[in-house]
Design an enzyme around this catalytic site. Structure first.
Site: not given
Ligand code: NAD
Length: 499
Positions: A176-177, A384, A226, A281
């Site tokens: 959503e960001r 992280e 995350s 990541c």
């Molecule tokens: P985030 O976990 O905050 O959000 C990811 C998604 O989950 C979003 O679509 C968000 O709307 C949804 N979400 C958030 N809170 C939720 C909840 N309580 N219940 C259900 N859904 C929820 O992650 P972010 O800040 O958008 O992205 C950064 C993170 O992603 C970092 O930890 C990074 O390391 C990781 N990442 C990992 C990879 C990989 O391949 N391992 C790749 C890119 C990013």
């Protein structure tokens, strides 16, 4: 102020839940759009549309489905600048980096154009007397994916390209960001010839995610984000009988051996540590020089390079090394962790605190930081940070260095810089981390290999893209067929064996 929408059944559809999230321009700090947050009823309607559209798509032969992706690739290339600009405006990363985000997604779409070959299945002629046996890979039905803010073009494409190539419908719940680019991608897929309803984009937060997790129609969930959310989605999705793969957070170590080319290592660390403001990541967030002399040489090479980094808005084009972080909350979290590092006794060699960008004082800019003498018990090592902060942990031996990376709870990526083949080979063989670079700081595999970490960076069995994606988005059906003349002789009551 733009009111963003969902993308349902081939149209931009306004949100009806009455809930929305602010979308910022991270460079100016201004709210530039509102993102609708879907209710359960809106998600259910998108799922129903996908369910109705999927059988005809699955019945479209794989070559025709691949042609849609082929056209999509040419449209991505046509609109590359437009996509990169929209991406930078909401994410904050530089324009060349945003174009790279689109490009690394596009490459997976190109791989998926090979779907007719990848879906061919297996056949055994005459497995028994008059018996043929064949295995088919069939689509799952309605599939879904939940993606993070940091790659708003690449990761949605990593999911929907293989899902659609295999004959599934796909529901994308982007971050959503920065939701604009995923909506643009869905429009381009329609222009490429994808039937309406096969790809839906539902914007939202936990409510939308929970609606997907609890739907009886959704067969699989892909997640990238995350680790705590990955763990939640994996557990809930599996408990609800879905096929689930979740990719989580990271803390990537780069080991610098005494024999490494120190200029190369320093250049690599600066790009991998501070590119995209550390919001990757696969960013390197921990440098592990082996021996104090190596550490001193490395730090002396790093400091001038880091001090020269140019931070600024994406509108400055190629003139900027990295931009702001995504939100004020992300900036505050990074600043809190930096302060904890100082308080817990790490040496802040390059101090980016208090960084302000002239003319962009309200933007979410964070200066580059370099810590030395970080230890395992510090929060900046355990957590992280997802910001432009590089920590140096001094190891006295190679064994201590590899042990650090192996003991960390995350296992996404890692790298070693050395001129010694034996050390590099030992490292690649023993390390318990999914993606390994040898004199390569960000070893993101290309589209025809697979992408995935180990340990707390992953939940599930199969990786993203490459051959694994075709396994994840299909299920195997094996047919044993006999066309003998004597079938009317009667039933067989013992388990058949092929002799
Ligand atoms: P985030 O976990 O905050 O959000 C990811 C998604 O989950 C979003 O679509 C968000 O709307 C949804 N979400 C958030 N809170 C939720 C909840 N309580 N219940 C259900 N859904 C929820 O992650 P972010 O800040 O958008 O992205 C950064 C993170 O992603 C970092 O930890 C990074 O390391 C990781 N990442 C990992 C990879 C990989 O391949 N391992 C790749 C890119 C990013």
């Amino acid at each position: 102020m733009t009111d963003l929408t969902h993308w349902i059944n081939g149209k931009r559809v306004k949100g009806t839940s009455g809930r929305s999230a602010d979308v910022f321009n991270p460079a100016t700090g201004e709210v530039q759009a509102r993102c609708p947050l879907a209710s359960t009823a809106e998600v259910d309607a998108a799922i129903a549309g996908a369910q109705a559209a999927q059988p005809a798509w699955a019945a479209t032969n794989p070559q025709r489905r691949a042609r849609v992706l082929m056209k999509f690739v040419s449209l991505l290339n046509r609109d590359m600048d437009k996509l990169a600009e929209a991406l930078s405006r909401e994410h904050g990363k530089t324009l060349p980096d945003a174009a790279g985000d689109v490009q690394r997604g596009l490459e997976v779409v190109e791989y998926c154009i090979g779907a007719p070959h990848l879906l061919k299945g297996e056949f055994t002629d005459s497995a028994g007397p008059g018996i043929d046996m064949y295995s088919m890979r069939q689509p799952l039905g309605v599939t879904a994916g939940i993606t993070p803010f940091n790659f708003p073009a690449m990761i949605p494409m990593w999911m929907f390209a293989p899902a659609l190539a295999c004959g599934n419908a796909f529901i994308l719940k982007p971050s959503e960001r920065d939701p604009s680019v995923p909506l643009m991608l869905a429009e381009l897929m329609q222009e490429a010839g994808l039937p309406d309803g096969v790809l839906q984009v539902v914007n939202g937060d936990k409510e939308a995610v929970d609606a997907l997790l609890h739907s009886d129609i959704v067969q699989s969930i892909g997640f990238v984000g995350s680790t705590p959310i990955a763990a939640y989605i994996y557990a809930t999705g599996c408990a609800n009988g879905k096929r689930v793969q979740c990719f989580g957070g990271a803390k990537n170590h780069m080991i610098v051996m005494p024999d490494a080319d120190m200029d190369q290592a320093a250049d690599a660390l600066v790009g991998a540590g501070y590119g995209a403001a550390g919001e990757r990541c696969m960013a390197i967030s921990v440098a592990v020089p082996v021996g104090d002399e190596t550490a001193d040489r490395l730090i002396s090479k790093l400091v001038p390079r880091i001090e020269k980094l140019k931070v600024g808005p994406y509108t400055a084009g190629n003139d900027v090394d990295f931009g702001p972080v995504v939100t004020a909350a992300a900036k505050a979290n990074i600043e809190r962790l930096v302060q904890s590092g100082v308080d817990q006794g790490a040496e802040l060699v390059v101090d980016g605190r208090g960084f302000a960008m002239q003319g962009y004082e309200e933007g979410f800019f964070v200066g580059a930081h370099l810590f030395d003498r970080v230890t395992k018990d510090m929060d900046i090592y355990k957590t992280e940070i997802f910001g432009p902060v590089l920590s140096t942990v001094r190891a006295q031996t190679y064994e201590e260095a590899i042990g650090l990376a192996m003991d960390h709870e995350y296992g996404n990526g890692t790298a070693i810089f050395t001129r010694d083949g034996d050390t590099a080979r030992d490292f690649a063989n023993r390390i318990n981390i999914g993606m390994v670079g040898v004199n390569v700081p960000i070893p993101v595999p290309l589209a025809y290999h697979t992408f995935g970490g180990w340990k707390k960076s992953v939940f599930g069995d199969l990786n993203q893209h490459g051959p694994d994606a075709f396994k994840f988005y299909t299920r195997t059906k094996t047919v044993t067929a006999r066309w003998p003349s004597g079938i009317k002789e009667g039933g067989e009551f013992s388990i058949p064996v092929m002799e």
